[in-house]
Design an enzyme around this catalytic site. Sequence first.
Site, PDB file in Angstrom:
ATOM      1  N   GLU A 139      11.821  35.305 -17.886  1.00  0.00           N
ATOM      2  CA  GLU A 139      12.725  34.232 -17.451  1.00  0.00           C
ATOM      3  C   GLU A 139      14.167  34.692 -17.643  1.00  0.00           C
ATOM      4  OE1 GLU A 139      13.132  30.602 -19.819  1.00  0.00           O
ATOM      5  OE2 GLU A 139      13.075  29.465 -17.946  1.00  0.00           O
ATOM      6  N   CYS A 180      14.827  25.307 -15.511  1.00  0.00           N
ATOM      7  CA  CYS A 180      13.491  25.741 -15.912  1.00  0.00           C
ATOM      8  C   CYS A 180      12.560  25.851 -14.713  1.00  0.00           C
ATOM      9  CB  CYS A 180      12.914  24.770 -16.937  1.00  0.00           C
ATOM     10  SG  CYS A 180      12.856  23.080 -16.334  1.00  0.00           S
ATOM     11  N   GLU A 232       8.287  21.143 -23.538  1.00  0.00           N
ATOM     12  CA  GLU A 232       8.648  21.504 -22.157  1.00  0.00           C
ATOM     13  C   GLU A 232       9.414  22.815 -22.242  1.00  0.00           C
ATOM     14  OE1 GLU A 232       7.534  19.821 -19.693  1.00  0.00           O
ATOM     15  OE2 GLU A 232       6.842  18.077 -20.792  1.00  0.00           O
ATOM     16  N   LYS A 272      18.620  15.835 -31.344  1.00  0.00           N
ATOM     17  CA  LYS A 272      19.324  17.049 -31.809  1.00  0.00           C
ATOM     18  C   LYS A 272      19.703  17.783 -30.535  1.00  0.00           C
ATOM     19  CE  LYS A 272      19.429  20.989 -32.526  1.00  0.00           C
ATOM     20  NZ  LYS A 272      20.415  21.850 -31.822  1.00  0.00           N
TER      21      LYS A 272
HETATM   22  P1  NAD Z   1      16.702  27.023 -26.795  1.00  0.00           P
HETATM   23  O1  NAD Z   1      15.255  27.129 -27.031  1.00  0.00           O
HETATM   24  O2  NAD Z   1      17.586  28.121 -27.214  1.00  0.00           O
HETATM   25  O3  NAD Z   1      17.280  25.716 -27.533  1.00  0.00           O
HETATM   26  C1  NAD Z   1      16.769  24.429 -27.275  1.00  0.00           C
HETATM   27  C2  NAD Z   1      17.092  23.526 -28.458  1.00  0.00           C
HETATM   28  O4  NAD Z   1      16.314  23.921 -29.591  1.00  0.00           O
HETATM   29  C3  NAD Z   1      18.544  23.564 -28.903  1.00  0.00           C
HETATM   30  O5  NAD Z   1      18.946  22.241 -29.230  1.00  0.00           O
HETATM   31  C4  NAD Z   1      18.491  24.451 -30.140  1.00  0.00           C
HETATM   32  O6  NAD Z   1      19.559  24.245 -31.047  1.00  0.00           O
HETATM   33  C5  NAD Z   1      17.166  24.025 -30.730  1.00  0.00           C
HETATM   34  N1  NAD Z   1      16.549  24.971 -31.675  1.00  0.00           N
HETATM   35  C6  NAD Z   1      16.706  26.319 -31.738  1.00  0.00           C
HETATM   36  N2  NAD Z   1      15.917  26.827 -32.716  1.00  0.00           N
HETATM   37  C7  NAD Z   1      15.256  25.787 -33.275  1.00  0.00           C
HETATM   38  C8  NAD Z   1      14.277  25.671 -34.314  1.00  0.00           C
HETATM   39  N3  NAD Z   1      13.823  26.746 -34.987  1.00  0.00           N
HETATM   40  N4  NAD Z   1      13.793  24.444 -34.619  1.00  0.00           N
HETATM   41  C9  NAD Z   1      14.215  23.353 -33.941  1.00  0.00           C
HETATM   42  N5  NAD Z   1      15.135  23.401 -32.950  1.00  0.00           N
HETATM   43  C10 NAD Z   1      15.651  24.604 -32.610  1.00  0.00           C
HETATM   44  O7  NAD Z   1      16.875  26.694 -25.240  1.00  0.00           O
HETATM   45  P2  NAD Z   1      18.216  26.578 -24.366  1.00  0.00           P
HETATM   46  O8  NAD Z   1      18.825  27.924 -24.250  1.00  0.00           O
HETATM   47  O9  NAD Z   1      19.055  25.442 -24.887  1.00  0.00           O
HETATM   48  O10 NAD Z   1      17.623  26.126 -22.943  1.00  0.00           O
HETATM   49  C11 NAD Z   1      17.125  27.037 -22.022  1.00  0.00           C
HETATM   50  C12 NAD Z   1      15.619  27.087 -22.073  1.00  0.00           C
HETATM   51  O11 NAD Z   1      15.088  25.768 -21.925  1.00  0.00           O
HETATM   52  C13 NAD Z   1      15.014  27.889 -20.943  1.00  0.00           C
HETATM   53  O12 NAD Z   1      13.957  28.682 -21.433  1.00  0.00           O
HETATM   54  C14 NAD Z   1      14.478  26.817 -20.003  1.00  0.00           C
HETATM   55  O13 NAD Z   1      13.432  27.242 -19.163  1.00  0.00           O
HETATM   56  C15 NAD Z   1      14.052  25.771 -20.950  1.00  0.00           C
HETATM   57  N6  NAD Z   1      13.984  24.453 -20.292  1.00  0.00           N
HETATM   58  C16 NAD Z   1      12.748  23.917 -20.028  1.00  0.00           C
HETATM   59  C17 NAD Z   1      12.657  22.705 -19.354  1.00  0.00           C
HETATM   60  C18 NAD Z   1      11.306  22.083 -19.062  1.00  0.00           C
HETATM   61  O14 NAD Z   1      11.262  20.886 -18.765  1.00  0.00           O
HETATM   62  N7  NAD Z   1      10.215  22.819 -19.111  1.00  0.00           N
HETATM   63  C19 NAD Z   1      13.813  22.029 -18.961  1.00  0.00           C
HETATM   64  C20 NAD Z   1      15.053  22.599 -19.261  1.00  0.00           C
HETATM   65  C21 NAD Z   1      15.131  23.821 -19.927  1.00  0.00           C
END
Ligand code: NAD
Length: 492
Positions: free
Chosen positions: A383, A284, A250, A176
């Site tokens: 963040e 991240c 993550e 997804k």
């Molecule tokens: P996000 O949490 O907004 O979305 C991530 C994914 O989750 C998207 O595909 C979104 O559609 C989906 N999603 C949203 N709500 C959901 C739910 N209730 N159930 C299931 N899926 C759902 O994150 P983003 O804005 O896409 O990415 C940025 C964030 O990701 C930052 O906080 C960053 O630090 C983190 N990140 C972490 C790592 C790591 O390895 N630790 C790597 C990259 C990014």
Amino acid sequence: MKSTRDSVFLDGRPTASAGTAQFTVVNPTTEEPYGNYAIGTAEDVDRAVTSARRAMAAASWQRTEVEERCDLVLRLRDLLAQEAAELAELHARTLGTPVTTGRHLGGAAGLIDMFVDSARRSPWEFLRADPGGRTTLVTRQPVGVVAGILPWNTPIRSEVKKVVPAVLAGCAVVLKPSPEGAFTSFAFAELCTKAGFPPGIVNVVPGDGATGEALVRHPGVTKVAFTGSTATGSRIAAAASPAFKRLQLELGGKSAAIVLDDADIGRAAPILSRANWGNSGQMCVSLSRVLVSRSRRSELVDALVEHAQRQVVGDPRDAATTMGPLVNRTQRDRVLDYLQTGIDEGACLATGGAPAPTSERGWFVPPAVFADVQPTARIAQEEIFGPIVTVIGYDSLDEAVAIANDSPYGLHGAVYSTDEQRALDVARRIHSGSVAINEFYLAPSAPFGGVKQSGIGREHGPEGYDSFLEYVSYDIPAALATSLRAHGLRDG
Ligand code: NAD
């Protein structure tokens, strides 16, 4: 160029979605539409999970040896390399990633090689003699259908991290992607088919949070591998908990870099520059809290300002550009709000700031350095996920370590010193999943993941591969153990 998609990728090919609601991906440089796809529905999720379960259960897939699966993912690696320039162009247009960095696909090839090496070294079964006299046959089996829920900021790398170890372990996957990253996941799935992955082993259902939640809750999904924000991770953990699904989360970070009083600032500053302006700060693992001995504060701030001002902010398709726009309007507005918050909190904005109002388009924010930031300030605690670095002074090493650990997050970190042993001693006191000494990045084989609100579990390395396997133990009689040993089964 405008692109439209049937939306769901299942059974090895694009298929029409059951839904009609559309998402428009907008080019963050031009603010013009790039393309549309239909947002996946609960019915689409069900079809994709069914496709994955069928593919995993097929006798032909169950019979594959790990070496055959290694061949599949190595073919995928080669196809990704062949398509790198085209994928970089896609990422420039849909995510704002500069083509010069985008061509490396986030080090996807190195990750694939590492997972292949882990799979080749990992025995499928072994014997374990217990000191009490009994013997156990320990087997490792694929965990089941994996839901891979992706962010937008590391295109292809994210897909590889969820799909490759799962497939090597014998699992099938439903991806997804994030709303902005859907075209990348479609391209990736098509390359999986081209590489010879059996239909249904890799499926894609694009969409929003509701699509993701339907996937997490689907009874056919055994493991949820999620990368994204801490807030979403928490919602996913709640949705997955009634069925006790395996979770790999993550999440976000606010990592600290500690610059010791003896650091080589000429060497540390370009690394900190990469760690904060790379991908326009949308990483991240950004080292967005830079803790510096007060005796070196001015030198470090001057060096960071110089590096910030050297960044070429512009069209990500231009080879000279080092920083593209932020991914969408919401993200740009969020970063501008944090810039104002920093000013309101009394921090010193040494460089950067809101772009002047112009008629030009694009969600650009130039790199910013805040100096003299209080460790408890919002810009030092939350963040931001943008090109803003906060510089915090300290007087003693104990104070530096206390500030580094005063965070709800614990993803990454770094220590800079000309005395490497001293740097390692300080690094060991930082409570996070990883710390780099005089560096920023980690090797692909390093177990990667967070502590505290940065996540659960480890990706990468043998530990990452292992998380896609389930252990099953068989208590066996001594004579059978002797016979299995005689046939070459080893103890482990
Ligand atoms: P996000 O949490 O907004 O979305 C991530 C994914 O989750 C998207 O595909 C979104 O559609 C989906 N999603 C949203 N709500 C959901 C739910 N209730 N159930 C299931 N899926 C759902 O994150 P983003 O804005 O896409 O990415 C940025 C964030 O990701 C930052 O906080 C960053 O630090 C983190 N990140 C972490 C790592 C790591 O390895 N630790 C790597 C990259 C990014």
